[in-house]
Write an enzyme that holds these catalytic residues in place. Structure first.
Site, PDB file in Angstrom:
ATOM      1  CD  GLU A 127      -3.414  -6.080   2.695  1.00 41.82           C
ATOM      2  OE1 GLU A 127      -4.932  -5.719   3.680  1.00 41.82           O
ATOM      3  OE2 GLU A 127      -2.448  -5.482   3.199  1.00 41.82           O
ATOM      4  CD  GLU A 169      -2.909  -1.078   2.737  1.00 44.05           C
ATOM      5  OE1 GLU A 169      -3.215  -0.449   3.188  1.00 44.05           O
ATOM      6  OE2 GLU A 169      -3.901  -2.259   2.041  1.00 44.05           O
TER       7      GLU A 169
END
Length: 947
Positions: free
Chosen positions: A552, A271
């Site tokens: 995820e 991220e």
């Protein structure tokens, strides 16, 4: 499907049979079958050192400063045998893929260039253990909002002082929210248990994270005065980050037997964030919907600059409304003069006394680096260059397709100008140690990835975006309405009201649509090959060269103020809403998307009190506090620990229903000799919403899955497969040290005729347009959904047993009770003990409209199967259905085959909640032993056929 190459492009060596390929938008095994790689992140616990979850303040700063922490033991304890139990459970749930988070801090916490080889060697041992259970792994350089010391995870402490920052002032200035200091580090006011859900993610919009990411990705461009050890801070940080993970890759390579066999690739930085880069106006917080959550205090960058220098500011305050964050007045933050900028005295003579770096004289400590570069004036607080991060300076402008020579400046494209160079450097270094590494490319959250050139990807890559149902994640509630968050962020709607979806059917369709968009983003990676694709009839607009894995995805389990954990709540022990929410997300990965994914997360030390041990996140699929759900109340996690602090997370307890209690040996996929009902009890014990994530899916497919539909309420799965001429599997046999390709036609005849002469005779009469496949499509068929009624009732009775006798070591004959763990290192087991049922192959010219139903009923399963053609084998030990069918041989030919499996009698209705335990009957473990031992209550070793 294009043919699997025989020679590695990267090494020039013959392709090993265990190598996973990325071809035509899919993962592919060495035989040419399409692989779906699905599993979990192992583990969220790896964000923090062992024994130091995020709520613990004691020694937090001291251990960071000295680097005297250890991550050995994260994610699994190899010393007490529990690692085998956890991996066996994961395999038994059907998972074949692990995303393995490792933080930069875990590798280099002692200081620049000082690597923790003890932890690296521990990681090698864990990877070997993963190999024993047949997992494929991709490694994840994990971070959240930069570092544990800025409210998240990732970078070591020393990176903050290297950037001229004093992190101990973060809470006072609200430059970052730290769990262990929430809402204040003062003993009388500190209450880490009250940390609001997901507020940690607001740190992406606060000064610490915004500055650190701006320096990491764009220091040369936006902070040219920040020179340390003769290098710009950007190069200094990136080189250390890359080198740390390269050292890990080299150690794994040198260990042998892990690269490609187990570790198939590497993720980029988890991220990644832009920080201040590309910010349009520093005086204004963007009003458009973005990926950064607005919750609590929301300062503009200009206000953050002033707060960081110790000046009080009145900022907007946001709360969570019915349709997301909404402004709810203002709040005044007064740092009382505290500054996040390190004091000049911290580095006498420009040299750090501990880490020995030398700072360039023009980088003056004690002053905000952005004031140092003329972005704002400290005395007046005035922003001098509000669009400073929006444009590239003329001297460093990078040409873009939209720029012209007449333009005085070029607008920043973060992905092209900063993100792409960083991943290019990183993946190039990793591939020097791991030549066949698959590059898992992860752009910032919900951003369309840049056009990554094929020169970097080299035929081995995968798009790896993340997806969460944001409203459920933030509200901790499964709502009757939701919204298309991805569409809003990407500007799909002129008004947010058009993004709203009402009703569960619409919500599920919306989530599936969003995942389809993320899958289409993979078209940005590399160049599309000219070959005819097996997916050319896909509903997706653009054919991607590379596959997509959702790195995820998951749902919170502490919904509705932890109602499922509260013994006084009627919902105690009931994970119904969590099951519906998780099923909505994972079902969205099915359908025509047919996506790979790794669920967030599995934590071996998850508890109800402190959740996953990090910022009050609670997404672990399993918790030690749920082990005794059906046989007694959980223990309280409020004991004083060896760390001297109340509320410390305790090690996970051992399940009373583990396979180990009966001392049966284990094989991958929980392929063991224990009775099915014991296995079923083990797989359910401690799991939360297990019916949602332990689901049927085609693991290895001859052809390409064009649709997967699983109805959790009916226990029915239907799989459609598109098959072309090029999908005939390639079969090899070993000849000494070499491999020789097998005649697939002869092999097909042998395979088809084995134990089924009628099939063999039918094949001899078939027209020549098709040949039987020598290898099957393998479908994971979980006992969780398809177990026979007897198996279910016995497993529930076993769960009711208060005591399970553990057989002492040495009392098991391995020749009688199993062969032990087989370290194949492959994604699919290749040894079978099967119950076989055969259905004749339908002729392509057949007018059959309603294929016959087959019922398979035994002690483990009770299923009814329909299929368009072929024959099936049910492999109970591996929970696998093997489906053989024919493949077209005419060039350019294509066909679609299908199979539908349902549990006879409908879905299993497991007990829900504390008051829904099954009645204790005469079956159970004792009853089962009595039955086998002809009624004896005290079976003796001489006559017992079990012991």
């Amino acid at each position: 499907m294009p043919q699997v190459p025989l020679t590695c492009t990267q090494t020039g060596q013959p392709v090993p049979d265990y190598l996973v390929h990325t071809l035509d938008g899919n993962f592919v095994d060495s035989s040419g079958r399409t692989l779906l790689l699905r599993g979990v992140n192992l583990s969220g616990s790896s964000k923090a050192p062992v024994g130091h979850p995020s709520h613990i303040l004691k020694d937090f700063w001291e251990a960071g400063t000295t680097g005297n922490e250890t991550f050995v033991g994260q994610p699994l304890n190899l010393a007490d045998g529990s690692a085998d139990e956890h991996l066996r459970r994961l395999r038994g749930w059907g998972f074949n893929m692990l995303r393995y988070p490792i933080t930069w801090e875990a590798l280099e916490h002692e200081g620049p260039g000082k690597y923790d080889y003890e932890f690296i060697d521990y990681t090698v041992r864990v990877l070997r253990k993963c190999k024993e259970y047949g997992f494929k792994v991709y490694l994840d350089p994990h971070q959240d909002v930069w570092s544990r010391f800025s409210g998240g995870s990732g970078a070591p402490y020393w990176t903050l002082p290297a950037c001229g920052i004093n992190p101990r002032a973060f809470t006072a200035t609200q430059s970052a929210i730290l769990h262990c200091e929430y809402p204040s580090p003062l003993p009388d006011s500190r209450d880490p248990a009250s940390l609001p859900s997901m507020i940690w993610s607001t740190n992406y919009g606060r000064l610490a994270s915004q500055t650190l990411f701006a320096l990491f990705f764009g220091g040369r461009t936006f902070a040219p005065k920040c020179i340390i050890d003769g290098a710009n801070i950007q190069d200094y940080l990136q080189s250390h980050f890359t080198r740390a993970f390269t050292v890990l890759a080299e150690r794994i390579r040198d260990a042998g037997g892990l690269l490609d066999e187990v570790v198939i690739g590497w993720d980029g930085m988890n991220e990644p964030a832009e920080g201040l880069i590309a910010y349009p106006d520093l005086n204004v917080y963007p009003t458009a919907q973005g990926s950064t959550l607005k919750k609590g205090s929301v300062p503009t960058p200009a206000q953050s600059f002033r707060l960081g220098m110790g000046k009080a500011q009145t900022v907007d305050y946001y709360t969570l409304g019915g349709f997301g964050p909404r402004r709810d007045g203002t709040v005044t933050i007064d740092p009382c003069g505290a500054s996040i900028w390190a004091d000049l005295a911290d580095e006498p003579g420009g040299v750090h006394p501990r880490w020995k770096w030398r700072r360039d004289p023009q980088w003056k400590l004690g002053v905000c680096v952005w004031a140092l570069h003329g972005v704002w004036d400290v005395e007046t607080g005035y922003i001098l260059q509000p669009d400073y991060f929006r444009y590239l300076p003329l001297s460093t402008s990078v040409p873009t397709p939209h720029s012209t020579e007449s333009e005085s400046c070029v607008e920043v494209d973060f992905l092209h100008d900063f993100f792409l160079p960083q991943i290019t450097s990183y993946f190039s270094a990793i591939r020097a140690a791991h030549p066949n590494a698959i590059a898992f490319v992860q752009a910032p959250v919900f951003a369309v990835p840049p056009e990554v050139p094929e020169t970097l990807l080299q035929g081995r890559a995968c798009a790896a975006p993340h997806y969460y149902d944001g409203l459920t994640l933030i509200s901790r509630h499964w709502n009757w309405y939701n919204a298309d968050a991805l569409g809003m962020i990407r500007g799909k709607y002129s008004n947010p009201i058009f993004a709203v979806r009402v009703g569960e059917k619409a919500i599920r369709a919306c989530i599936r649509s969003q995942l389809g968009v993320l899958k289409d983003d993979a078209a940005q990676l590399g160049t599309t090959p000219l070959s005819t694709s097996s997916l050319s009839s896909s509903p997706h607009a653009v054919q991607a060269r590379y596959p997509t894995i959702i790195g995820e995805i998951g749902t919170p389990f502490d919904m509705d103020k932890k109602a499922s954990y509260d013994p006084s709540n009627p919902r105690y022990g009931d994970y119904g809403p969590q099951e519906r929410a998780l099923d909505a997300s994972l079902s969205a990965a099915d359908g025509t998307n047919a996506l790979n994914y790794t669920v967030w997360t599995y934590c071996a030390d998850s508890t109800h009190r402190w959740d996953d041990g990090w910022n009050m996140e609670d997404l672990s699929l399993w918790s030690s506090d749920d082990l005794e759900r059906r046989i007694g109340p959980p223990t309280r996690c409020t004991d004083v620990t060896t760390n001297g602090e109340v509320g410390m997370m305790t090690p996970a307890r051992v399940s009373t229903a583990t396979l180990a209690t009966l001392r049966f040996a284990s094989l991958p996929y929980a392929s063991v000799s224990e009775p099915a009902h014991v296995r079923l009890a083990f797989l359910r014990d401690g799991a939360r919403a297990v019916k949602a994530f332990c689901r049927p899916w085609p693991v290895s497919t001859v052809g390409v899955p064009s649709s997967i539909e699983f109805d959790i309420g009916k226990a029915t799965v239907k799989i459609l497969v598109s098959v072309t001429t090029g999908d005939m599997p390639r079969v090899y046999k070993e000849t000494g040290e070499d491999e020789e390709e097998v005649d697939t036609e002869a092999e097909s005849e042998k395979t088809t005729g084995s134990g089924a002469t009628s099939v063999h005779s039918l094949e001899s009469e078939k027209i020549s347009e098709e040949k039987p496949s020598p290898l099957p499509t393998e479908i994971f068929l979980p006992l969780i959904h398809f177990a026979a009624e007897t198996c279910v009732s016995r497993s529930l009775a076993l769960a009711e047993e208060q005591q399970v006798q553990t057989i002492p070591d040495g009392d098991v004959d391995p020749d009688t009770h199993g062969t032990g763990c087989v370290p194949t290192g492959t994604a699919t087991p290749n040894t079978y003990t099967a119950s076989t049922t055969t259905l004749l192959l339908n002729s392509p010219r057949s007018n059959s409209v309603c294929p016959a139903e087959i019922r398979i009923a035994n002690e483990a399963y009770d299923i009814t199967v329909k299929m368009s053609e072929g024959r099936i084998e049910l492999c109970e030990r591996t929970q696998t259905l093997r489906w053989f069918y024919s493949v077209p041989t005419t060039p350019g030919a294509r066909k679609e085959v299908w199979i539908e499996v349902k549990r006879t009698g409908g879905a299993i209705k497991y007990p829900r909640g504390a008051g829904a335990r099954s009645k204790k009957g005469r079956v159970g473990l004792t009853g089962w032993l009595e039955g086998l031992c002809r009624g004896s209550m005290n079976p003796c070793p001489e006559s017992c056929i079990v012991m």
